[in-house]
Design a protein around this motif. Sequence first.
Motif, PDB file in Angstrom:
ATOM      1  N   LEU A  91      11.007   4.459  -8.058  1.00 41.93           N
ATOM      2  CA  LEU A  91      10.459   3.590  -6.957  1.00 41.93           C
ATOM      3  C   LEU A  91      10.170   4.714  -5.987  1.00 41.93           C
ATOM      4  CD1 LEU A  91      10.289   0.789  -5.724  1.00 41.93           C
ATOM      5  CD2 LEU A  91      12.329   1.064  -4.674  1.00 41.93           C
ATOM      6  N   ASN A  92       8.662   4.518  -5.455  1.00 39.20           N
ATOM      7  CA  ASN A  92       8.229   5.381  -4.447  1.00 39.20           C
ATOM      8  C   ASN A  92       7.940   4.899  -3.278  1.00 39.20           C
ATOM      9  OD1 ASN A  92       7.628   8.504  -5.088  1.00 39.20           O
ATOM     10  ND2 ASN A  92       6.528   7.736  -6.992  1.00 39.20           N
ATOM     11  N   TYR A  93       8.096   5.507  -2.220  1.00 44.00           N
ATOM     12  CA  TYR A  93       7.841   4.996  -0.993  1.00 44.00           C
ATOM     13  C   TYR A  93       6.821   6.207  -0.252  1.00 44.00           C
ATOM     14  CZ  TYR A  93       8.280   2.166   3.275  1.00 44.00           C
ATOM     15  OH  TYR A  93       8.114   1.381   4.594  1.00 44.00           O
ATOM     16  N   PRO A 137       0.762  -1.196   0.006  1.00 46.74           N
ATOM     17  CA  PRO A 137      -0.008  -0.018  -0.310  1.00 46.74           C
ATOM     18  C   PRO A 137       0.689   1.273  -0.231  1.00 46.74           C
ATOM     19  CG  PRO A 137      -1.026  -1.579   1.494  1.00 46.74           C
ATOM     20  CD  PRO A 137       0.057  -2.289   1.152  1.00 46.74           C
ATOM     21  N   LYS A 138       2.211   1.121   0.243  1.00 43.52           N
ATOM     22  CA  LYS A 138       2.997   2.527   0.565  1.00 43.52           C
ATOM     23  C   LYS A 138       3.898   2.322  -0.552  1.00 43.52           C
ATOM     24  CE  LYS A 138       2.713   3.219   5.671  1.00 43.52           C
ATOM     25  NZ  LYS A 138       3.406   3.378   6.690  1.00 43.52           N
ATOM     26  N   LEU A 139       4.420   1.244  -1.403  1.00 40.53           N
ATOM     27  CA  LEU A 139       5.399   1.183  -2.082  1.00 40.53           C
ATOM     28  C   LEU A 139       4.958   0.986  -3.498  1.00 40.53           C
ATOM     29  CD1 LEU A 139       8.598   1.129  -2.088  1.00 40.53           C
ATOM     30  CD2 LEU A 139       8.544  -1.488  -1.625  1.00 40.53           C
ATOM     31  N   SER A 140       5.677   1.790  -4.507  1.00 35.71           N
ATOM     32  CA  SER A 140       5.233   1.255  -5.733  1.00 35.71           C
ATOM     33  C   SER A 140       6.291   1.480  -6.665  1.00 35.71           C
ATOM     34  CB  SER A 140       4.180   2.464  -6.331  1.00 35.71           C
ATOM     35  OG  SER A 140       4.784   3.576  -6.553  1.00 35.71           O
ATOM     36  N   PHE A 141       6.337   0.666  -7.412  1.00 34.79           N
ATOM     37  CA  PHE A 141       7.608   0.690  -8.604  1.00 34.79           C
ATOM     38  C   PHE A 141       6.910   0.958  -9.912  1.00 34.79           C
ATOM     39  CE2 PHE A 141       9.984  -2.107 -11.573  1.00 34.79           C
ATOM     40  CZ  PHE A 141      11.336  -1.410 -11.596  1.00 34.79           C
ATOM     41  N   ASN A 142       7.813   1.736 -10.741  1.00 32.99           N
ATOM     42  CA  ASN A 142       7.059   2.601 -12.005  1.00 32.99           C
ATOM     43  C   ASN A 142       8.166   2.581 -13.270  1.00 32.99           C
ATOM     44  OD1 ASN A 142       6.395   4.868 -14.049  1.00 32.99           O
ATOM     45  ND2 ASN A 142       4.433   4.482 -12.857  1.00 32.99           N
ATOM     46  N   PRO A 143       8.268   1.336 -14.141  1.00 41.28           N
ATOM     47  CA  PRO A 143       9.032   1.218 -15.121  1.00 41.28           C
ATOM     48  C   PRO A 143       8.301   2.139 -16.617  1.00 41.28           C
ATOM     49  CG  PRO A 143       8.121  -0.860 -14.804  1.00 41.28           C
ATOM     50  CD  PRO A 143       7.677   0.006 -13.637  1.00 41.28           C
ATOM     51  N   THR A 144       8.997   2.810 -17.306  1.00 39.09           N
ATOM     52  CA  THR A 144       8.402   3.291 -18.376  1.00 39.09           C
ATOM     53  C   THR A 144       9.322   3.092 -19.552  1.00 39.09           C
ATOM     54  OG1 THR A 144       9.614   5.598 -17.937  1.00 39.09           O
ATOM     55  CG2 THR A 144       7.206   5.118 -17.273  1.00 39.09           C
ATOM     56  N   PHE A 145       8.900   2.827 -20.613  1.00 35.46           N
ATOM     57  CA  PHE A 145       9.453   2.623 -22.018  1.00 35.46           C
ATOM     58  C   PHE A 145       9.213   3.733 -23.091  1.00 35.46           C
ATOM     59  CE2 PHE A 145       8.922  -1.427 -19.299  1.00 35.46           C
ATOM     60  CZ  PHE A 145      10.326  -1.736 -19.298  1.00 35.46           C
ATOM     61  N   ILE A 146      10.033   4.089 -23.767  1.00 35.89           N
ATOM     62  CA  ILE A 146       9.642   5.073 -25.018  1.00 35.89           C
ATOM     63  C   ILE A 146      10.596   4.673 -26.082  1.00 35.89           C
ATOM     64  CG2 ILE A 146       9.697   7.488 -25.712  1.00 35.89           C
ATOM     65  CD1 ILE A 146       9.567   8.396 -22.588  1.00 35.89           C
ATOM     66  N   TYR A 147       9.750   4.301 -27.248  1.00 39.33           N
ATOM     67  CA  TYR A 147      10.869   4.219 -28.404  1.00 39.33           C
ATOM     68  C   TYR A 147      10.306   5.015 -29.374  1.00 39.33           C
ATOM     69  CZ  TYR A 147      11.255   1.991 -32.947  1.00 39.33           C
ATOM     70  OH  TYR A 147      11.441   1.939 -34.463  1.00 39.33           O
TER      71      TYR A 147
END
Length: 662
Positions: A607-609, A566-576
């Motif tokens: 990574l967001n906490y 509930p507190k920790l998120s992981f956000n990968p993004t890709f741009i081609y």
Amino acid sequence: MLKKYRYAWLAGFLLSSLTAFSQDLDSLLNLNAFTAESDLQKILNKNVAVSSKNGLTTRETPGIITVISAEEIQNSGARDMIDVLRLVPGFDVQQDLQFVMGIGLRGSWANEGKVLVMMDGQPFNELLYQTVAIGNRFPVDAVERIEIIRGPGSAIYGGSAEYGVINIITKAADSLNGVAVYGTGGFHADAVGRTNGGVMASRKTDTFSWDFNAFKGKGIVSDQRQHQDLIQDYGVQDLSKVTRADPMNLNLGLKYKSLSFRTMYDQFETSDPSTFVSNKNFFTDLRYAWKASSKLLITPQLKYYNQVPWTYGNRDTEEKSFNVRATRALAQVDAIYDFSRKASVTFGGVYFQDEGKDLLNGGLFQGNQTLKLNNVAFFAQGLFKHRLANATLGFRYEKNNRYGAAFVPRIALTKKIENFHFKVLFSQAFRAPSLQNINIALNGQVKPEKSNVFEVELGYQFTPEMLLSVNAFNITTKNVLVYGSQGSDEDGTFEEWYENSKKSGSRGLEAVYSIRKKAWYANLTYSYSTALKDNTVATYNVPGQSQYVGFSKNKITLNTNFYLTPKLSFNPTFIYASKRYAYTMLDADGNPALSTLDPYVLVNAFLNYRNVLPGFNLGAGAYDIANVRPAIPEAYNGGYAPISGRSREYVVKISYQINFKK
């Protein structure tokens, strides 16, 4: 032949689909929702005003809309507006003069008056050229949401919104009821990329509200140490030492009942290896929302802008070569009349005066110290809701004492029928010549450029958490305002001018697939654009290719986020982005020559906490993990080599918020 009839086929398909749906429309409209509103539905059903001024949901508003939330910005760890816009279909970033970076949209250079950028209602397009310098400029960590029209907005917003509108709303002006501080640090292997920070506070009651934002930062344009300019006027440069991108913004809003006031000061300093550039802008805005009756809302407003934009000169000595003050005094009255739940009209009138004053006493304005432009405009837009479609009809008429008049109509049919939605849009839009366009006009005369824009969007919500939308567009721009120059400063033969070229534009399609679950979400987008074959603007052209200088034909983005706890998120993004063409060398005659820039894939992760301690958030990540360093080329043949792309940047963000008790 297939390409010629592509849009006619789409329109035919849309009409046949509408006919099929209308056969059993009453039963569809009577269906009840079978699930609770999903997170995606909450976003889709939230009214946006950027496109129509009458709140409609994103699936019915008469424009191709993207809404970016504070949650998405925070999760992605976006460093600046470049990171945000690169994830939006159709948008890209190119270089203007002196390492100033601007907006490209749908395959065309759009930085000079073709995209209106606003923050808390204040337009950031400067008055001399109508450009908006972006980069390490806007306080993205203070943003509540960003509403974007990927398409024309001139009928409502005037001559700075020919191709699109970006509307930035800050947290303090919208949702915040407390105090928050935030900071961002960006670090390359051998240089500090940026150090930005800010504080915002807001207090909201039923009768009186106030909000305040302060943002300041320091950054560089690139950290590359082996940069060589195209003309080779100077030696190889270390860009981490000779460039800067330093923002500052102060933003204050007051509201008492129906009376509101906002004032803002914005400053952005940047540089290339030899030249500094400064933009300083001061805004004030006073308005009163008068509820004349239960059906009529009248809003008179007064605005004043005082700017010193595009000041430039020698980076080492700080001696100014160009220094002009530009002001605008504006009076406007808007009105909204609701005939019923199914019909309303928005209308209004505007008068403003622009004035340019040469601060170097050099007689810049055709031998004079000042130049004045007077504008008057009228606009109206009606919204009519029917069980088959919502119809929007509108127009804007604007007249200027120097360049004459422009009239642009707007027609839109939109509807959401349960899970399906469609939009059929036609707009004319215009780009109004600004102070410097008129001042240095070839033979003393330029016309407003005007675009015809056709757009069709089809969308389907497969489940409460999943939506696919596809839109096609065709943009034809005539009387294109184009900059030209010849000669050299060294021998005193330099001349510059603006003139109208016959035709430019682009066509293409954009697709957005969104899925949002409780534990994760993903947005996949695809953009395709191609240049018009009969383009007459030689400085944009790539001979033998159906794309313009600096732009890729294809762009694919994937923005994903996983809530690990509930507190920790992981956000990968890709741009081609597919291959681009840029001026990177000189030919045998010493003229700039085109070469190919390879396709690239940008991989970022953050990574967001949240609530490490109550109200305290911490985030860390990396941009350009693979270290591909895509260069940023000029969007025309302007004599500048591409800016050497910045390397992998490690980013740390912190924020702390205290909420006031209600």
